[in-house]
Write an enzyme that holds these catalytic residues in place. Structure first.
Site, PDB file in Angstrom:
ATOM      1  CG  ASP A  14      26.845  -3.542  -5.440  1.00  0.00           C
ATOM      2  OD1 ASP A  14      27.716  -2.948  -5.703  1.00  0.00           O
ATOM      3  OD2 ASP A  14      26.637  -3.997  -4.214  1.00  0.00           O
ATOM      4  CG  ASP A  15      26.635  -9.261  -5.792  1.00  0.00           C
ATOM      5  OD1 ASP A  15      26.534  -9.012  -4.537  1.00  0.00           O
ATOM      6  OD2 ASP A  15      25.353  -9.554  -6.288  1.00  0.00           O
TER       7      ASP A  15
ATOM      8  CG  ASN B 220      28.884  -8.840   4.044  1.00  0.00           C
ATOM      9  OD1 ASN B 220      28.906  -8.634   4.905  1.00  0.00           O
ATOM     10  ND2 ASN B 220      28.864  -8.227   2.799  1.00  0.00           N
TER      11      ASN B 220
ATOM     12  NE  ARG C 164      26.218 -14.229  -3.706  1.00  0.00           N
ATOM     13  CZ  ARG C 164      27.104 -13.225  -3.752  1.00  0.00           C
ATOM     14  NH1 ARG C 164      28.131 -13.379  -4.245  1.00  0.00           N
ATOM     15  NH2 ARG C 164      26.622 -12.066  -2.926  1.00  0.00           N
TER      16      ARG C 164
ATOM     17  CD  GLU D 133      23.322  -6.562  -4.650  1.00  0.00           C
ATOM     18  OE1 GLU D 133      23.998  -6.792  -3.901  1.00  0.00           O
ATOM     19  OE2 GLU D 133      23.628  -5.552  -5.552  1.00  0.00           O
ATOM     20  CG  ASP D 134      22.691 -10.680  -3.400  1.00  0.00           C
ATOM     21  OD1 ASP D 134      23.744 -10.152  -3.602  1.00  0.00           O
ATOM     22  OD2 ASP D 134      22.187 -10.447  -2.245  1.00  0.00           O
TER      23      ASP D 134
ATOM     24  CE  LYS E  11      23.674  -4.310  -2.425  1.00  0.00           C
ATOM     25  NZ  LYS E  11      25.290  -3.788  -2.386  1.00  0.00           N
TER      26      LYS E  11
ATOM     27  CE1 TYR F   4      21.161  -4.721   1.001  1.00  0.00           C
ATOM     28  CE2 TYR F   4      23.603  -4.719   1.363  1.00  0.00           C
ATOM     29  CZ  TYR F   4      22.449  -5.117   0.800  1.00  0.00           C
ATOM     30  OH  TYR F   4      22.641  -6.216  -0.503  1.00  0.00           O
TER      31      TYR F   4
END
Length: 552
Positions: free
Chosen positions: A268-269, A409, A156, A245-246, A174, A103
């Protein structure tokens, strides 16, 4: 979910060469003589029957011979494509070493080169051009008892921006962590890429780009695609947890608010990052000896991660201090690209408005630090070096133990390094980062920086939600997950400056978080199974273990 592969129900195994190409059931050189005869693979393997330990030795020998992290990533993903049981055995036994490979930060580089590294597809790809057929496409997935899905639209990816279809590495990575950290059975996971186009001109010009070649779908059409997707997911997999996610800010908050009380889902973000950061604050306060109600927290970055963190912190303060949520929000302040988020600004997006407080304008982070004198500085901006020496030194002047969380990150985007934070405060900073940084020795003392890695939280939350078949994932679950994570931090961790537990304990930590989440689900009437006598024992019984099953 079975505890181990040995106790799985009877399987309809493929035979012959097909078995050796099925990563869920393939054991490679570990097939016994009896299995080779019965399953039609005699002669298709070298004659020596190896133990899993011998296989691990070979994997690690090759892994450590690789020259770059990207080569190590390719090596591990190739193993996952051949033999998932062995892949997870290697991962679980070497998680501290391999998490940065499978990851962040390495997965970011892998996503950037996805079309050039492509070997074998994993998961499902749903494009905007296939609108109206998502339900039919999801029926193509061979495993019907899916319990965890991670989906991205690739807009993103980490701090790298719009990667389009190249973002598929994120759901794959993930879900690997769901299994490696919390024992979610890999046969019950499904990565999905929702390809709605990309604005990345480099990808659109790349002959090896593997997504649809058009600009991103926006507005009503986008929402219709997501609605069709969510409907198809829960028609096909009614017991699944859907993790977004993202997704970019322009869609992430709206999508979450649309579905969070309709299906079992979270982002999750927004929520996972919030929980792991709140846990870090709880741990840090054990060092500062100051209560949460005395904290003034300044964020650099007011996107989905920052506002998600601020919202969960405010909820925790409101609950613990028995104050209105509006008052609790005043403990959290935000700096965006235009300066301090304050009332009177006419350019604020909807998600920032709850944190627009009465205050004079401040044009940048440095002036906001001077004006507010915060106890904690949280970076979610993806602006490298934004926490410069002047700012960190001022934080050290305001606080005996300034909390400096540089969470962006990958590593190249971190607001400051661990070494910088410790050096500029003479070792007094309490530091956390999003991607890993090495230990730092200063004045004879070694500091081990905490990594605010979402992997501490989302696998346990997923395990808890799935284990009790929760109807929804709520904010209370994330708050309790944060408290459970902080409770797992030992005094020996704090003594070395680490505000998160060692990753070597991640399975234990995930079980504690899962039990805390399940407890909330039962208390709030959201669980759909009979309550077990021992929740902790129940969630542990659901954790898959990478062991070979004897097929004959």
């Amino acid at each position: 979910m079975p505890t181990t592969s040995k106790t799985s129900p009877k399987l309809n195994l493929p035979k012959g060469a097909a078995l050796l190409h099925d990563p869920l059931y393939n054991k490679g050189s570990a097939f016994t003589e009896a299995e080779r005869l019965a399953l039609g693979i005699k002669g298709l393997l070298p004659p020596y029957v190896q133990t899993m330990e011998e296989q691990v030795q070979r994997v690690m020998e090759n892994y450590r011979a690789k020259q770059t992290d990207l080569e190590r990533y390719i090596h591990l993903i190739s193993l996952q494509d051949r033999n998932e049981t062995l892949f997870y055995k290697v991962m679980m036994d070497n998680l501290e070493e391999m998490m940065p490979i499978i990851y962040t930060p390495t997965v970011g580089a892998a996503c950037q080169q996805y079309g050039h590294l492509f070997r074998r597809p994993r998961g499902l790809f749903l494009s905007a051009k296939e609108k109206g057929t998502y339900n039919k496409i999801l029926k193509n997935w061979p495993h019907r008892d899916v319990r965890v899905i991670v989906v991205t639209d690739g807009e993103r990816i980490l701090g790298l921006g719009d990667l389009g279809a190249c973002g598929m590495g994120i759901p794959v990575g993930k879900l690997s962590l769901y299994t490696a950290c919390a024992g979610i059975n890999p046969a019950q996971t499904l990565p999905i890429l929702l390809d709605v186009g990309t604005e990345n001109e480099t990808n659109l010009r790349d002959p090896l780009y593997m997504g649809i070649r058009q600009g991103r779908v926006r507005g009503r059409e986008y929402d219709e695609l997501v609605a069709e997707f969510v409907d198809a997911v829960f028609k096909n997999f009614p017991k699944t947890l859907l993790q977004f996610e993202d997704f970019a800010n322009i869609n992430a908050f709206r999508v979450l608010e649309t579905y969070r009380e309709k299906v079992l889902t979270f982002n999750d973000d927004i929520q996972g990052t919030a929980a792991v950061t709140l846990a870090g604050l709880y741990s840090a306060l054990r060092i500062t000896k100051k209560p949460m109600k005395d904290q003034r927290i300044l964020f650099l970055g007011a996107g989905e991660a920052g506002v998600g963190i601020g919202s969960l912190i405010a909820s925790a303060i409101a609950e613990e201090c028995e104050m209105p949520i509006e008052e609790a929000r005043k403990h959290c302040w935000f700096v965006d690209t235009k300066g301090l988020v304050v009332k009177g600004r006419t350019d604020l997006a909807h998600h920032k408005l709850p944190f627009a407080h009465e205050h004079a304008a401040c044009p940048d982070l440095a002036s906001a630090v001077e004006a507010l004198k915060p106890t904690a500085l949280i970076g979610v901006s993806t602006i490298a070096k934004a926490f410069n020496k002047q700012i960190v030194e001022r934080m050290g002047q305001f606080n005996e133990h300034p909390m400096i969380f540089a969470l962006s990150n990958p590593t190249s985007k971190a607001e400051c390094t661990a070494e910088e934070a410790y050096t500029w405060t003479n070792g007094r900073a309490i530091y956390a980062s999003g991607s890993p940084f090495p230990a730092c020795t200063l004045n004879g003392k070694t500091y081990v920086p905490g990594q605010g890695n979402n992997a501490y939280v989302f696998p346990g939350i997923g395990l808890g939600a799935v284990a009790c078949e929760a109807k929804h994932v709520t904010d209370r679950m994330f708050t309790e997950a944060a408290r459970a994570l902080a409770a797992c931090v030992l005094e020996s961790d704090l003594d070395m400056g680490r505000i998160y537990p060692s990753l070597k304990r991640i399975h234990e930590v995930s079980a504690h978080i899962a039990a805390a989440v399940a407890k909330v689900a039962f208390k709030d009437g959201l669980a759909q199974i009979k309550k077990p006598a021992d929740l902790h024992k129940h969630v542990k019984s659901q954790m898959w273990v990478p062991e070979y099953r004897e097929y004959v």
